[in-house]
Design a protein around this motif. Structure first.
Motif, mmCIF file in Angstrom:
data_model
loop_
_atom_site.group_PDB
_atom_site.id
_atom_site.type_symbol
_atom_site.label_atom_id
_atom_site.label_comp_id
_atom_site.label_asym_id
_atom_site.label_seq_id
_atom_site.Cartn_x
_atom_site.Cartn_y
_atom_site.Cartn_z
ATOM 1 N N ARG A 219 0.592 3.029 16.664
ATOM 2 C CA ARG A 219 -0.138 3.646 15.557
ATOM 3 C C ARG A 219 -1.095 4.678 16.142
ATOM 4 O O ARG A 219 -1.749 4.395 17.157
ATOM 5 N N GLU A 235 5.726 -11.555 15.936
ATOM 6 C CA GLU A 235 6.171 -11.685 14.551
ATOM 7 C C GLU A 235 6.960 -12.978 14.434
ATOM 8 O O GLU A 235 7.772 -13.291 15.305
ATOM 9 N N GLY A 301 -1.746 -10.895 10.053
ATOM 10 C CA GLY A 301 -1.376 -11.148 8.665
ATOM 11 C C GLY A 301 -0.212 -12.114 8.568
ATOM 12 O O GLY A 301 0.509 -12.344 9.527
ATOM 13 N N ALA A 302 -0.058 -12.675 7.353
ATOM 14 C CA ALA A 302 1.045 -13.608 7.125
ATOM 15 C C ALA A 302 1.268 -13.744 5.626
ATOM 16 O O ALA A 302 0.515 -13.168 4.826
HETATM 17 N N1 PHE Z 1 3.244 -6.433 9.721
HETATM 18 C C1 PHE Z 1 1.892 -6.729 9.376
HETATM 19 C C2 PHE Z 1 0.961 -5.810 10.168
HETATM 20 O O1 PHE Z 1 1.375 -5.150 11.045
HETATM 21 C C3 PHE Z 1 1.530 -8.164 9.667
HETATM 22 C C4 PHE Z 1 2.329 -9.123 8.850
HETATM 23 C C5 PHE Z 1 3.511 -9.648 9.339
HETATM 24 C C6 PHE Z 1 1.868 -9.531 7.618
HETATM 25 C C7 PHE Z 1 4.239 -10.563 8.576
HETATM 26 C C8 PHE Z 1 2.584 -10.440 6.861
HETATM 27 C C9 PHE Z 1 3.775 -10.937 7.371
HETATM 28 O O2 PHE Z 1 -0.218 -5.761 9.911
#
Ligand code: PHE
Length: 356
Positions: A219, A235, A301-302
């Protein structure tokens, strides 16, 4: 003294000197022999030379000449013995003289794995024991896997060119499906589920999924103590019949407890939003260090996989549910080692890296 008598003692001495030099087996022994025979003050040869005075007058020139010849001979024999010792035995002895058994040995500098690599391997190990298989996905992704299939609509700010590393020339070439450096490892969820569905015979349900994917994401953030334009995520994705938020929380808690060790590690969820999960949460972990400090650390996150995502890849959301999580590897590694600046991990300063 008669000449014959003088010469006899001179020759006997020369023979003794030759034997002494030839049998000297060390520099010290040879030096002792030299002093004994060639010593300027009281060597045997010097003693014989003193005897010259007592030789009959007529014989003196012959005796003196012979004495000098023998002296030169004895000296040259000494030099030969010296060279012999320096050549073979002498060298050996010198080396053994120099060998100091009390000196500390040379320490070998052995390389080791980068702290992030160590963290990644440990995470794979823990999740492997929980039944998750590690899979990999490409770092150059397309729009479909990074956004579209993850329910991120065209208008979503996450697609902003300022938030992503799009590959400009590739974008033109591939038209609708531009390429970019993946901004999240959630792309791998899509790839794995797509593949499972593709391998499933018509009319059958695709098999459950239980995977983790660990890798780099990109990023365009300005580097500071907590941001870096490249970092790693872990992940996780579990899709099966009857999967719930409780399963998600149990797995995350077990993961954190195994990683940091001890029952005292707790996980908490805060409501959040991600386009590809519903409901979505931010995951925090409670940590304590040896000095009695404690706090909550944001891990990532999840959430429960959004039915739209399951549908996009060919799973039936009426039949299966799933959870997914994405955690920051650097944060966890930094917390573990007490590292306060993410940039230190990527400056490749051996003085820093060799501490872990
Ligand atoms: N992909 C999200 C991020 O980069 C994190 C995430 C993964 C959130 C899986 C929910 C489920 O911030």
């Amino acid at each position: 003294m008669a000449l014959a008598e003088f010469l006899e003692s001179l020759n006997a001495l020369a023979a003794q000197a030759r034997d002494a030099f030839a049998s000297a087996d060390s520099a010290d022994a040879l030096e002792a022999a030299r002093i004994a025979f060639l010593g300027a003050k009281s060597g045997h040869l010097r003693q014989v030379q003193k005897g010259l005075g007592k030789v009959d007058k007529a014989d003196k020139p012959a005796a003196g000449k012979r004495f000098n010849e023998v002296k030169v001979l004895v000296e040259s024999e000494f030099e030969q013995a010296q060279q012999r010792l320096a050549g073979e035995g002498g060298g050996r002895e010198e080396a053994s003289d120099r060998f100091d058994v009390t000196l500390p040995g040379e320490t070998l500098r052995i390389g080791h794995l980068h702290p992030i690599t160590q963290t990644i391997r440990e995470m794979k190990d823990i999740m492997g024991r929980l039944g998750f298989t590690a899979v990999e996905g490409p770092e150059i992704e397309d729009d479909w896997h990074n956004f579209e299939a993850l329910n991120i609509p065209l208008s979503h700010p996450a697609r902003d060119p300022l938030e992503n590393f799009y590959l400009a020339s590739a974008a033109k070439a591939s038209g609708e499906n531009p390429l970019l450096l993946r901004s999240q490892t959630s792309t791998v969820q899509i790839r794995v589920m797509e593949q499972q569905v593709a391998e499933t015979a018509a009319g059958e349900s695709p098999p459950p999924v239980r995977i983790i994917s660990l890798g780099r994401v990109y990023r365009p953030d300005t580097a500071d103590a907590t941001h870096y334009p490249m970092f790693h995520q872990i992940e996780g994705l579990l899709v099966d019949r009857g999967v719930t938020m409780a399963d998600l929380k149990s797995v995350l808690r077990l993961f954190c407890q195994s990683y940091f060790g001890g029952e005292e590690v707790h996980v908490r969820f805060r409501p959040s939003f991600f386009p590809f999960t519903e409901p979505s949460v931010e995951v925090d972990m409670n940590w304590r260090d040896g000095q009695g400090n404690e706090g909550w650390m944001e891990m990532g996150g999840a959430g429960m996989v959004d039915p739209n995502v399951l549908r996009a890849v060919g799973y039936d959301p009426e039949e299966v549910t799933g959870f997914a999580f994405g955690l920051g590897v650097e944060r966890i590694c930094m917390r573990q080692h007490g590292i306060t600046d993410i940039r230190a991990l990527y400056q490749n300063d051996v003085r820093f890296l060799s501490q872990f």
